[in-house]
Motif scaffolding. Structure first.
Motif, mmCIF file in Angstrom:
data_model
loop_
_atom_site.group_PDB
_atom_site.id
_atom_site.type_symbol
_atom_site.label_atom_id
_atom_site.label_comp_id
_atom_site.label_asym_id
_atom_site.label_seq_id
_atom_site.Cartn_x
_atom_site.Cartn_y
_atom_site.Cartn_z
ATOM 1 N N SER A 77 -4.470 -11.399 0.272
ATOM 2 C CA SER A 77 -3.260 -10.861 0.013
ATOM 3 C C SER A 77 -2.506 -11.405 -1.098
ATOM 4 O O SER A 77 -2.286 -12.604 -0.864
ATOM 5 C CB SER A 77 -2.353 -10.631 1.302
ATOM 6 N N ARG A 94 1.361 -11.016 -3.222
ATOM 7 C CA ARG A 94 2.569 -10.494 -3.250
ATOM 8 C C ARG A 94 3.200 -11.148 -4.375
ATOM 9 O O ARG A 94 3.455 -12.132 -4.680
ATOM 10 C CB ARG A 94 3.169 -10.807 -1.872
ATOM 11 N N THR A 117 6.426 -6.147 -3.639
ATOM 12 C CA THR A 117 5.078 -5.427 -3.582
ATOM 13 C C THR A 117 4.054 -6.358 -3.211
ATOM 14 O O THR A 117 3.915 -7.486 -3.756
ATOM 15 C CB THR A 117 4.896 -4.957 -4.906
ATOM 16 N N ARG A 118 3.174 -5.833 -2.397
ATOM 17 C CA ARG A 118 1.905 -6.624 -1.812
ATOM 18 C C ARG A 118 0.770 -5.809 -2.044
ATOM 19 O O ARG A 118 0.697 -4.577 -1.637
ATOM 20 C CB ARG A 118 2.205 -6.869 -0.158
ATOM 21 N N ARG A 119 -0.163 -6.514 -2.549
ATOM 22 C CA ARG A 119 -1.419 -5.972 -2.364
ATOM 23 C C ARG A 119 -2.554 -6.608 -1.848
ATOM 24 O O ARG A 119 -2.492 -7.980 -1.832
ATOM 25 C CB ARG A 119 -2.022 -5.705 -3.869
ATOM 26 N N GLN A 120 -3.202 -6.105 -0.954
ATOM 27 C CA GLN A 120 -4.248 -6.498 -0.161
ATOM 28 C C GLN A 120 -5.513 -5.886 -0.018
ATOM 29 O O GLN A 120 -5.659 -4.561 -0.356
ATOM 30 C CB GLN A 120 -4.062 -7.051 1.169
ATOM 31 N N PHE A 179 -0.318 -4.367 -10.295
ATOM 32 C CA PHE A 179 1.414 -4.358 -9.902
ATOM 33 C C PHE A 179 2.071 -3.604 -10.848
ATOM 34 O O PHE A 179 1.763 -3.488 -12.211
ATOM 35 C CB PHE A 179 1.794 -5.889 -9.704
ATOM 36 N N CYS A 208 2.656 -14.996 -4.674
ATOM 37 C CA CYS A 208 1.944 -15.477 -3.356
ATOM 38 C C CYS A 208 0.886 -15.038 -2.931
ATOM 39 O O CYS A 208 0.450 -13.726 -3.094
ATOM 40 C CB CYS A 208 3.196 -15.117 -2.408
#
Length: 208
Positions: A30, A32, A36-39, A52, A64
């Motif tokens: 994951s 971040r 906005t978080r992408r996993q 992003f 992160c």
């Protein structure tokens, strides 16, 4: 489709995981950036970049990274007439469950723009309609869809070891058949009878 897939590439930032060491294969990676978080599962993250909706030169917050492992999984079939679902979760911890509420989403700003006369969304929609009409007219005028479907049917029937040379031969065969008008213009004119030469020596010597 995600929002980032609709943005120009120059307004997006991509993060590709090139290598990972010591991370379990069933882990979820994951990332971040701000809110906005992408996993994605680790194996997918190693082959597909995280995107992003932030330009690289505008990213002012740290990136992160979290490594997670699923505790439980469940699946539910969504039905239009159902709003709430209660699901038991089978995993390493007993008596886990989750309750979900599913409902239509409220229209956002992009949907509201479509209702404004002359707005950006309306202009984009009109442009897309014009482009679609031109494309459809081109396909129908040249009967491309019918021909491609026919060629695919021939490939499926023949099942050649390498389908691409077979398809190229099909295209070459189609190109080798001239149109009726082309055949009419390409027909050789009837041969003219040789003129009789009287007196004197001919300028050209006929081959025997």
């Amino acid at each position: 489709r995600s929002v980032t897939s609709l943005l120009p590439l120059q307004h997006c930032m991509e993060v590709l995981v090139e290598a990972a060491a010591g991370i379990p294969s069933d882990a979820v990676l994951s990332l971040r950036l701000g809110p906005t978080r992408r996993q994605a599962p680790l194996l997918s993250a190693l082959s597909h970049p995280f995107r992003f909706a932030t330009a690289l030169d505008e990213a002012c917050q740290p990136l992160c990274i979290d490594v997670m492992r699923p505790l439980a999984t469940a699946q539910v079939a969504i039905r239009a007439e159902e709003l709430r679902y209660s699901l038991p979760l089978n995993g390493c911890i007993k008596d886990m469950a989750v309750c979900l509420k599913v409902k239509p989403a409220k229209p956002g700003k992009a949907a509201l723009d479509r209702n404004i006369e002359g707005g950006p969304a309306e202009k984009l929609s009109a442009s897309l309609k014009d482009s679609t009409a031109v494309t459809r007219d081109y396909l129908e005028r040249h009967k491309l869809l019918q021909y491609i479907q026919s060629m695919l049917h021939a490939v499926i029937q023949a099942k050649p070891h390498d389908p691409f040379p077979f398809m190229m031969a099909q295209l070459a065969a189609a190109c080798a058949r001239p149109s009726r008008r082309a055949r009419r213009h390409s027909c050789p004119s009837p041969a003219q009878p040789p003129k009789e030469v009287t007196g004197g020596s001919p300028d050209l010597e006929l081959a025997s």
